[in-house]
Design an enzyme around this catalytic site. Sequence first.
Site, short mmCIF file in Angstrom:
data_model
loop_
_atom_site.label_atom_id
_atom_site.label_comp_id
_atom_site.label_asym_id
_atom_site.label_seq_id
_atom_site.Cartn_x
_atom_site.Cartn_y
_atom_site.Cartn_z
N ASN A 36 0.86 -1.19 0.00
CA ASN A 36 0.00 0.00 0.00
C ASN A 36 0.89 1.24 0.00
O ASN A 36 2.10 1.12 0.18
CB ASN A 36 -0.94 -0.04 1.22
CG ASN A 36 -0.15 -0.07 2.52
OD1 ASN A 36 0.55 0.86 2.85
ND2 ASN A 36 -0.24 -1.18 3.24
N LYS A 58 10.18 -16.61 -9.92
CA LYS A 58 9.32 -15.65 -10.64
C LYS A 58 8.26 -16.42 -11.43
O LYS A 58 8.58 -17.37 -12.15
CB LYS A 58 10.18 -14.82 -11.58
CG LYS A 58 9.42 -13.75 -12.29
CD LYS A 58 10.30 -12.91 -13.19
CE LYS A 58 9.44 -11.95 -14.00
NZ LYS A 58 10.19 -11.31 -15.06
N PHE A 72 -4.61 3.30 14.41
CA PHE A 72 -4.83 4.28 13.34
C PHE A 72 -5.88 3.72 12.39
O PHE A 72 -5.97 2.50 12.22
CB PHE A 72 -3.53 4.55 12.57
CG PHE A 72 -2.73 5.67 13.18
CD1 PHE A 72 -2.05 5.49 14.37
CD2 PHE A 72 -2.70 6.92 12.56
CE1 PHE A 72 -1.33 6.53 14.93
CE2 PHE A 72 -1.99 7.97 13.13
CZ PHE A 72 -1.30 7.77 14.31
N LYS A 113 -13.87 0.16 15.22
CA LYS A 113 -12.53 -0.46 15.36
C LYS A 113 -11.99 -0.28 16.78
O LYS A 113 -11.37 -1.18 17.34
CB LYS A 113 -11.55 0.15 14.35
CG LYS A 113 -11.77 -0.35 12.94
CD LYS A 113 -10.86 0.35 11.94
CE LYS A 113 -11.34 -0.02 10.53
NZ LYS A 113 -10.62 0.70 9.48
N LYS A 162 -11.27 -3.68 18.83
CA LYS A 162 -9.88 -4.02 19.13
C LYS A 162 -9.49 -3.63 20.56
O LYS A 162 -8.33 -3.72 20.93
CB LYS A 162 -8.95 -3.34 18.11
CG LYS A 162 -9.25 -3.75 16.66
CD LYS A 162 -8.17 -3.31 15.68
CE LYS A 162 -8.59 -3.68 14.26
NZ LYS A 162 -7.49 -3.70 13.31
N1 CTP Z 1 -3.75 -3.45 12.06
C1 CTP Z 1 -3.11 -4.51 12.68
N2 CTP Z 1 -3.03 -5.72 12.05
C2 CTP Z 1 -3.59 -5.90 10.86
C3 CTP Z 1 -4.26 -4.85 10.24
C4 CTP Z 1 -4.32 -3.62 10.86
O1 CTP Z 1 -2.59 -4.33 13.77
N3 CTP Z 1 -3.49 -7.09 10.28
C5 CTP Z 1 -3.82 -2.15 12.77
C6 CTP Z 1 -3.27 -1.00 11.99
O2 CTP Z 1 -1.90 -0.77 12.30
C7 CTP Z 1 -4.12 0.17 12.46
C8 CTP Z 1 -5.45 -0.48 12.70
O3 CTP Z 1 -5.18 -1.85 12.94
O4 CTP Z 1 -3.67 0.72 13.67
C9 CTP Z 1 -6.34 -0.38 11.51
O5 CTP Z 1 -7.42 -1.21 11.70
P1 CTP Z 1 -8.05 -2.04 10.53
O6 CTP Z 1 -9.38 -2.51 10.98
O7 CTP Z 1 -7.17 -3.08 10.03
O8 CTP Z 1 -8.17 -0.96 9.47
P2 CTP Z 1 -8.18 -1.20 8.00
O9 CTP Z 1 -7.02 -2.01 7.53
O10 CTP Z 1 -8.36 0.14 7.41
O11 CTP Z 1 -9.48 -2.14 7.93
P3 CTP Z 1 -10.61 -2.11 6.90
O12 CTP Z 1 -9.89 -2.45 5.66
O13 CTP Z 1 -11.56 -3.13 7.38
O14 CTP Z 1 -11.16 -0.72 6.96
#
Ligand code: CTP
Length: 402
Positions: A208, A287, A321, A335, A339
């Site tokens: 990303n 590859k 975040f 979230k 969490k």
């Molecule tokens: N995070 C994490 N482990 C993951 C994914 C995300 O610890 N596998 C943490 C990120 O560092 C951030 C937060 O979770 O602090 C974001 O939450 P998340 O629900 O994963 O957000 P998105 O990835 O944006 O989820 P969605 O795609 O469902 O919106």
Amino acid sequence: MMSGKRILLGVTGSIAAYKAVDILRRLQEQGAEVRVVMTRNACRFVSKLTFEALSGFPVLSDEYDPHEREGIGHIDVTSGLDLALIAPATANSIGKIASGIADDALTSALMAIDCPLMIAPAMNDRMYRNAVLRRNMASLRELSVRFIEPEVGKLACGTEGQGRLAETSTIVDAVSASFLPRDLAGVTVLVTAGPTREPIDAVRFISNPSTGKMGYALARVARDRGAKVILISGPVALTPPGGVTFIPVVSAADLHRAVMEQIGAAQVVVMAAAVSDFRPVAATDRKIKKEAAPATLALERTADILQELGALPGNRLLVGFAAETDDVLDNASRKLRAKQLDMIVVNDLLTNGAGFGSDTNVVTIIDRNGLTTHLPLMDKTEVAARVLDKVLELKAKQGNLP
Ligand code: CTP
């Protein structure tokens, strides 16, 4: 941080003296009032008039010049100072300061200061390795003088080595950091930053656009406020801040492992990393040729690190975040609860100046009590400071400050 601070900028006779003009401007931009004192040799490189015009104050360089100013120049210039900064500082000026020699306007003024002193040396690399200079720097460090190390690079004399005046931004950041409260002293903060990469084959991965700027700003500001910082970072183009424990990782699984290894030490965890939620089920270390590539890529979920941390026993403070485009606050609050976080920092990716890659951010902080704070567009460093302020506020309520 520098609003209303009075800084004495000492400029000595180095080829890098012209860079002091930019340093002066940058300090002023941050709100500082800067008085410049130059050595006679500095005036050979840059005119006094430049510093006078830009600082808006007379520049002291030769106290015996009747035109310079009224009163006792080197004493007057030191009144009400918050910091003295010498940039660039020659080997000669460092030697004189270390020995207590006061034979010009700058060294005389430095004898009269009662504020912290920072020195940014600039010289040839062999001069910088000189044993006498090293001894002088060591004895000044013992007196709490702080040095901003010169950088390695091309030097005015044509050689390469350590001796280039530190970048203006490094110097200005160091000055700004010196005014910060040490309110995180004794706290260990674990920060994750940057993207993860989930390999598909030997040359391809899912990732990303995270650049790590927000996480690195958090690590830097936490360090500047006295915290012990562990920075776990995915692949980014940034230089890790000095003085932090730095752990580079690549994939979500690496990040997961590193976080679990370090978690025992941390009282505060800030998950600023943009962790991939999915990874290819079967990555190959060869590859994949396009003719042989399957039309679809099978993915599986990665571990949700923050969710696991939320479920762990212990009294640590968890900051998540979220980057959203729709139902921004609702999604972030969901979230936060799912969490079991203490706070979540959310940015609306559709707002100008917010999110990936930018030096600025527009965030809203939601805490575990549902208190929502909308912050205006600000530099990521300032966002980091506000997030850490909130961490301290919540920790104080939790009553587990060290
Ligand atoms: N995070 C994490 N482990 C993951 C994914 C995300 O610890 N596998 C943490 C990120 O560092 C951030 C937060 O979770 O602090 C974001 O939450 P998340 O629900 O994963 O957000 P998105 O990835 O944006 O989820 P969605 O795609 O469902 O919106």
